[in-house]
Design an enzyme around this catalytic site. Structure first.
Site, PDB file in Angstrom:
ATOM      1  CG  ASP A 226      -1.842   1.170   1.299  1.00  0.00           C
ATOM      2  OD1 ASP A 226      -2.952   1.050   0.771  1.00  0.00           O
ATOM      3  OD2 ASP A 226      -1.453   2.208   1.862  1.00  0.00           O
TER       4      ASP A 226
ATOM      5  CG  ASN B 144      -5.229  11.058  -5.188  1.00  0.00           C
ATOM      6  OD1 ASN B 144      -4.637  11.088  -6.257  1.00  0.00           O
ATOM      7  ND2 ASN B 144      -5.739   9.943  -4.685  1.00  0.00           N
TER       8      ASN B 144
ATOM      9  CG  HIS C  89      -8.295  12.416  -7.829  1.00  0.00           C
ATOM     10  ND1 HIS C  89      -8.274  11.339  -6.975  1.00  0.00           N
ATOM     11  CD2 HIS C  89      -9.026  13.373  -7.206  1.00  0.00           C
ATOM     12  CE1 HIS C  89      -8.974  11.609  -5.884  1.00  0.00           C
ATOM     13  NE2 HIS C  89      -9.453  12.838  -5.997  1.00  0.00           N
TER      14      HIS C  89
ATOM     15  CG  ASP D 114      -5.477   8.450 -11.997  1.00  0.00           C
ATOM     16  OD1 ASP D 114      -5.674   7.890 -10.905  1.00  0.00           O
ATOM     17  OD2 ASP D 114      -6.395   8.910 -12.713  1.00  0.00           O
TER      18      ASP D 114
ATOM     19  CD  GLU E 213      -4.400   4.159  -1.299  1.00  0.00           C
ATOM     20  OE1 GLU E 213      -4.537   4.547  -0.130  1.00  0.00           O
ATOM     21  OE2 GLU E 213      -5.321   4.219  -2.138  1.00  0.00           O
TER      22      GLU E 213
END
Length: 312
Positions: A184, A192, A197, A201, A227
């Protein structure tokens, strides 16, 4: 007699052959299968003119050795009908994968059926060959969409579930080592929130590429959600999986990610126990990841079963 085993033909205007048809004849008193007539698509598929093909042996598939095997199979299947007019020939068929001139694949579905029964000690057959490349490519694309995470190109969660169940079952049967790694990204929400975002990404896509470069072909890597990522490592003990996780953790830490720059990740690592359920494995790897987060992030945790090397 015309023999042509070059690559499949194609018209000068690049028109692909559609539904190729050849009428064949088998004589009970003589071996071999001979062409009585062919349509234009058969000529497009294999080259040559109609006159070239009359009386020649048919090409069913591109490879000559495989073509001979199919002819032998056809004779075996026709023998009862040649010896007994009341017998019935159900036909034979298959799917041939061959190469176009540009190296791309072409899929040709073929089938041979009888046109009526035996007549004057001969049997008339119909060979049909249909170009199903577009259909096969669409089916492959649908399969990719169903099994692939659209952002990262990794295996998606549902497909990973299927692979995990299969590998756990295999581990139960053969008692081979199998390990699971859950990772993670640390503080991903801040990425973000700070950069948007789109940047988040980009980080996920870059991480997916890093994971692909650091895993073996036998390993399965999936985006689990957000994530979170899963790595399934067959033939890998807990100690080996910890080393793999440490290698990836270090690679992530020392990679310059888009805009964000430095990123770290936390890892949970477990080895599947004998006869352990998938639910139990998932619970243990999730707990191990939770411990890695609790102990300060940017680290590998096995849930206390094995002490990882000192973090670097």
């Amino acid at each position: 007699m015309y023999q042509h085993y070059a690559r499949p033909g194609q018209d000068a205007d690049d028109e692909e052959p559609g539904h190729a048809v050849a009428i064949l004849s088998v004589q009970g008193s003589s071996p071999g299968v001979h062409i009585v007539d062919v349509n234009t698509d058969y000529q497009r598929l294999w080259g040559g003119s109609r006159e070239d093909w009359l009386g020649a042996a048919p090409i069913i598939v591109q490879q000559e050795a495989a073509n001979r095997q199919i002819i032998d199979q056809l004779h075996d299947a026709l023998n009862p009908l040649l010896n007994d007019a009341k017998s019935f020939f159900e036909g034979i068929g298959g799917l041939e994968v061959n190469r176009r001139h540009d190296g791309s694949r072409r899929y040709v579905e073929w089938r041979i059926t009888a046109m009526g029964g035996r007549h004057n000690n001969s049997i008339t057959l119909v060979l049909t060959q249909r170009n199903v490349t577009e259909q096969m490519e669409k089916e492959a694309q649908l399969e990719r969409l169903a099994t692939t995470d659209m952002l990262t190109g990794l295996v998606n969660r549902s497909q990973f579930d299927a692979v995990l169940k299969s590998e756990v079952s295999r581990q139960h049967r053969y008692a081979r080592p199998l390990s699971l790694i859950m990772l993670d990204l640390d503080f991903f929400k801040q990425i973000n929130d700070s950069h948007g975002h789109d940047v988040g990404d980009q980080v996920l896509v870059a991480l997916a590429g890093l994971l692909k470069r650091n895993l073996r072909k036998a390993d399965c890597c999936a985006r689990w959600g957000g994530e979170e990522f899963m790595l399934l490592a067959p033939e890998t003990s807990l100690e080996q999986a910890v080393r793999l996780a440490e290698k990836i953790r270090g690679a992530i830490k020392h990679t310059d990610f888009p805009i964000q720059g430095s990123v770290t990740a936390s890892f949970g690592v477990v080895e599947v126990h004998s006869q352990e359920s998938v639910k139990s494995v998932m619970k243990r790897v999730d707990n191990a990841l939770y411990l890695a987060k609790e102990k300060g992030r940017d680290r590998v945790s096995t849930g206390g079963l094995l002490t990882p090397a000192k973090q670097a």
